[in-house]
Design a protein around this motif. Structure first.
Motif, PDB file in Angstrom:
ATOM      1  N   TYR A 118      -8.188 -37.351   2.473  1.00 32.15           N
ATOM      2  CA  TYR A 118      -8.540 -36.893   1.126  1.00 32.15           C
ATOM      3  C   TYR A 118      -7.071 -36.950   0.495  1.00 32.15           C
ATOM      4  N   SER A 119      -6.995 -38.025  -0.368  1.00 30.95           N
ATOM      5  CA  SER A 119      -5.465 -38.106  -0.987  1.00 30.95           C
ATOM      6  C   SER A 119      -5.518 -37.516  -2.415  1.00 30.95           C
ATOM      7  N   TRP A 120      -4.463 -37.405  -2.995  1.00 32.08           N
ATOM      8  CA  TRP A 120      -4.422 -36.871  -4.542  1.00 32.08           C
ATOM      9  C   TRP A 120      -5.528 -37.845  -5.319  1.00 32.08           C
ATOM     10  N   GLN A 121      -5.288 -39.096  -5.009  1.00 31.99           N
ATOM     11  CA  GLN A 121      -5.956 -39.894  -5.731  1.00 31.99           C
ATOM     12  C   GLN A 121      -7.462 -39.866  -5.611  1.00 31.99           C
ATOM     13  N   ASP A 122      -7.810 -39.371  -4.405  1.00 27.54           N
ATOM     14  CA  ASP A 122      -9.230 -39.271  -4.232  1.00 27.54           C
ATOM     15  C   ASP A 122      -9.753 -37.928  -5.215  1.00 27.54           C
ATOM     16  N   PHE A 123      -8.963 -36.967  -4.952  1.00 31.00           N
ATOM     17  CA  PHE A 123      -8.967 -35.489  -5.677  1.00 31.00           C
ATOM     18  C   PHE A 123      -9.141 -35.925  -7.331  1.00 31.00           C
ATOM     19  N   VAL A 124      -8.153 -36.713  -7.649  1.00 28.39           N
ATOM     20  CA  VAL A 124      -8.295 -36.865  -9.102  1.00 28.39           C
ATOM     21  C   VAL A 124      -9.601 -37.751  -9.804  1.00 28.39           C
ATOM     22  N   LYS A 125      -9.914 -38.867  -8.543  1.00 24.89           N
ATOM     23  CA  LYS A 125     -10.918 -39.590  -9.107  1.00 24.89           C
ATOM     24  C   LYS A 125     -12.481 -38.656  -9.038  1.00 24.89           C
ATOM     25  N   ASP A 126     -12.421 -37.684  -8.036  1.00 25.67           N
ATOM     26  CA  ASP A 126     -13.585 -36.856  -8.090  1.00 25.67           C
ATOM     27  C   ASP A 126     -13.682 -35.788  -9.213  1.00 25.67           C
ATOM     28  N   GLY A 127     -12.286 -35.549  -9.744  1.00 24.05           N
ATOM     29  CA  GLY A 127     -12.414 -34.519 -10.786  1.00 24.05           C
ATOM     30  C   GLY A 127     -12.318 -33.033 -10.347  1.00 24.05           C
ATOM     31  N   LYS A 128     -12.570 -32.763  -9.190  1.00 21.84           N
ATOM     32  CA  LYS A 128     -12.703 -31.477  -8.609  1.00 21.84           C
ATOM     33  C   LYS A 128     -13.132 -31.686  -7.171  1.00 21.84           C
ATOM     34  N   VAL A 178      -1.797 -24.533  -7.729  1.00 29.80           N
ATOM     35  CA  VAL A 178      -1.788 -25.102  -6.265  1.00 29.80           C
ATOM     36  C   VAL A 178      -0.974 -26.390  -6.274  1.00 29.80           C
ATOM     37  N   LEU A 179      -0.033 -26.388  -5.317  1.00 29.08           N
ATOM     38  CA  LEU A 179       0.832 -27.645  -5.120  1.00 29.08           C
ATOM     39  C   LEU A 179      -0.219 -28.497  -4.041  1.00 29.08           C
ATOM     40  N   PHE A 180      -0.059 -29.661  -4.532  1.00 33.68           N
ATOM     41  CA  PHE A 180      -0.955 -30.376  -3.438  1.00 33.68           C
ATOM     42  C   PHE A 180      -0.042 -31.249  -2.598  1.00 33.68           C
ATOM     43  N   TYR A 181      -0.071 -31.143  -1.530  1.00 29.45           N
ATOM     44  CA  TYR A 181       0.824 -31.640  -0.244  1.00 29.45           C
ATOM     45  C   TYR A 181       0.103 -32.572   0.464  1.00 29.45           C
ATOM     46  N   HIS A 182       0.666 -33.968   0.561  1.00 27.60           N
ATOM     47  CA  HIS A 182       0.085 -34.846   1.381  1.00 27.60           C
ATOM     48  C   HIS A 182       1.019 -34.806   2.621  1.00 27.60           C
ATOM     49  N   SER A 183       0.026 -34.377   3.975  1.00 29.75           N
ATOM     50  CA  SER A 183       0.801 -34.033   5.132  1.00 29.75           C
ATOM     51  C   SER A 183       0.547 -35.476   5.862  1.00 29.75           C
ATOM     52  N   VAL A 184       1.165 -35.137   7.354  1.00 30.63           N
ATOM     53  CA  VAL A 184       1.193 -36.133   8.397  1.00 30.63           C
ATOM     54  C   VAL A 184       2.049 -37.355   8.198  1.00 30.63           C
ATOM     55  N   THR A 185       1.424 -38.107   7.378  1.00 26.82           N
ATOM     56  CA  THR A 185       2.093 -39.511   7.038  1.00 26.82           C
ATOM     57  C   THR A 185       2.989 -39.539   6.043  1.00 26.82           C
ATOM     58  N   ASP A 186       2.625 -38.942   5.086  1.00 28.52           N
ATOM     59  CA  ASP A 186       3.550 -38.898   3.745  1.00 28.52           C
ATOM     60  C   ASP A 186       4.441 -38.011   3.574  1.00 28.52           C
ATOM     61  N   LYS A 187       3.897 -36.632   3.936  1.00 28.97           N
ATOM     62  CA  LYS A 187       4.981 -35.565   3.949  1.00 28.97           C
ATOM     63  C   LYS A 187       5.525 -35.346   2.626  1.00 28.97           C
ATOM     64  N   LYS A 188       4.766 -34.928   1.575  1.00 30.44           N
ATOM     65  CA  LYS A 188       5.574 -34.894   0.184  1.00 30.44           C
ATOM     66  C   LYS A 188       4.324 -33.983  -0.709  1.00 30.44           C
ATOM     67  N   TYR A 215       0.525 -18.504  -6.645  1.00 38.89           N
ATOM     68  CA  TYR A 215       0.804 -19.706  -6.589  1.00 38.89           C
ATOM     69  C   TYR A 215       0.846 -20.071  -5.000  1.00 38.89           C
ATOM     70  N   TRP A 216       0.235 -21.602  -4.939  1.00 36.43           N
ATOM     71  CA  TRP A 216      -0.314 -21.800  -3.517  1.00 36.43           C
ATOM     72  C   TRP A 216       0.236 -23.316  -3.086  1.00 36.43           C
ATOM     73  N   LEU A 217       0.128 -23.620  -1.888  1.00 40.87           N
ATOM     74  CA  LEU A 217       0.164 -25.131  -1.493  1.00 40.87           C
ATOM     75  C   LEU A 217      -0.848 -25.216  -0.486  1.00 40.87           C
ATOM     76  N   VAL A 218      -1.521 -26.341  -0.659  1.00 38.04           N
ATOM     77  CA  VAL A 218      -2.591 -27.152   0.071  1.00 38.04           C
ATOM     78  C   VAL A 218      -2.229 -28.309   0.662  1.00 38.04           C
ATOM     79  N   LYS A 219      -2.437 -28.454   1.963  1.00 37.85           N
ATOM     80  CA  LYS A 219      -2.147 -29.586   2.689  1.00 37.85           C
ATOM     81  C   LYS A 219      -3.179 -30.513   3.031  1.00 37.85           C
ATOM     82  N   GLN A 220      -3.049 -31.755   2.860  1.00 37.81           N
ATOM     83  CA  GLN A 220      -4.222 -32.545   3.233  1.00 37.81           C
ATOM     84  C   GLN A 220      -3.637 -34.042   3.803  1.00 37.81           C
ATOM     85  N   GLU A 221      -4.253 -34.642   4.786  1.00 40.57           N
ATOM     86  CA  GLU A 221      -3.798 -35.758   5.069  1.00 40.57           C
ATOM     87  C   GLU A 221      -4.416 -36.783   4.317  1.00 40.57           C
ATOM     88  N   PRO A 222      -3.269 -37.735   3.641  1.00 38.45           N
ATOM     89  CA  PRO A 222      -3.919 -38.796   2.577  1.00 38.45           C
ATOM     90  C   PRO A 222      -4.933 -39.515   3.092  1.00 38.45           C
TER      91      PRO A 222
END
Length: 140
Positions: free
Chosen positions: A13-23, A47-57, A3-10
């Motif tokens: 590249y946000s979770w919504q971008d990821f879902v829209k892209d599908g992969k 993998v847990l997808f974490y919004h970093s910097v501004t969202d932090k969740k 199990y993993w956690l990846v961080k990305q500034e929304p």
């Protein structure tokens, strides 16, 4: 399974971008420890997808679909790797860093102990705890 956690500034590249892209190919990691964690990921790991910097969740759950391969964005700058991920499920209630820090069962999570890492392992119990805290119907 790991199990993993990846961080990305929304904003990048946000979770919504990821879902829209599908992969996505998880590229751009330029920290040796995080790169080694990418290399340890296996197909079907969660993998847990974490919004970093501004969202932090933590906002979602993804899955590894392709194991480590050379990062195409690292032309001529070293031996870097990436993996392919697909979104699995958005968390019902995102779990903030503040809430994670207050949870005794998560006191050893690397998100707190090594906060600068963009890719990190999480223990199965930590993964399950975050998912439970999010009130998301998802079992591992």
């Amino acid at each position: 399974m790991k199990y993993w956690l990846v961080k990305q500034e929304p904003e990048s590249y946000s979770w919504q971008d990821f879902v829209k892209d599908g992969k996505t190919a998880w590229t751009g990691v330029r920290n040796f420890q995080a790169r080694n964690f990418l290399r340890a990921m296996r197909c079907d790991d969660y993998v847990l997808f974490y919004h970093s910097v501004t969202d932090k969740k933590v906002v979602g759950i993804a899955q590894v679909t392709r194991e480590a391969y050379p990062d195409p964005t690292a032309k001529g700058v070293g031996n870097w790797a990436c993996v392919d991920l697909v979104p699995i499920k958005a968390l019902t209630e995102p779990v903030s860093l503040d809430i994670i820090k207050k949870e005794p069962e998560l006191k050893e999570i690397l998100l707190i102990r090594q906060s600068r890492l963009s890719v990190m392992p999480v223990e199965v119990a930590q993964f399950k705890k975050v998912v439970k805290m999010s009130k998301t119907n998802f079992s591992v």
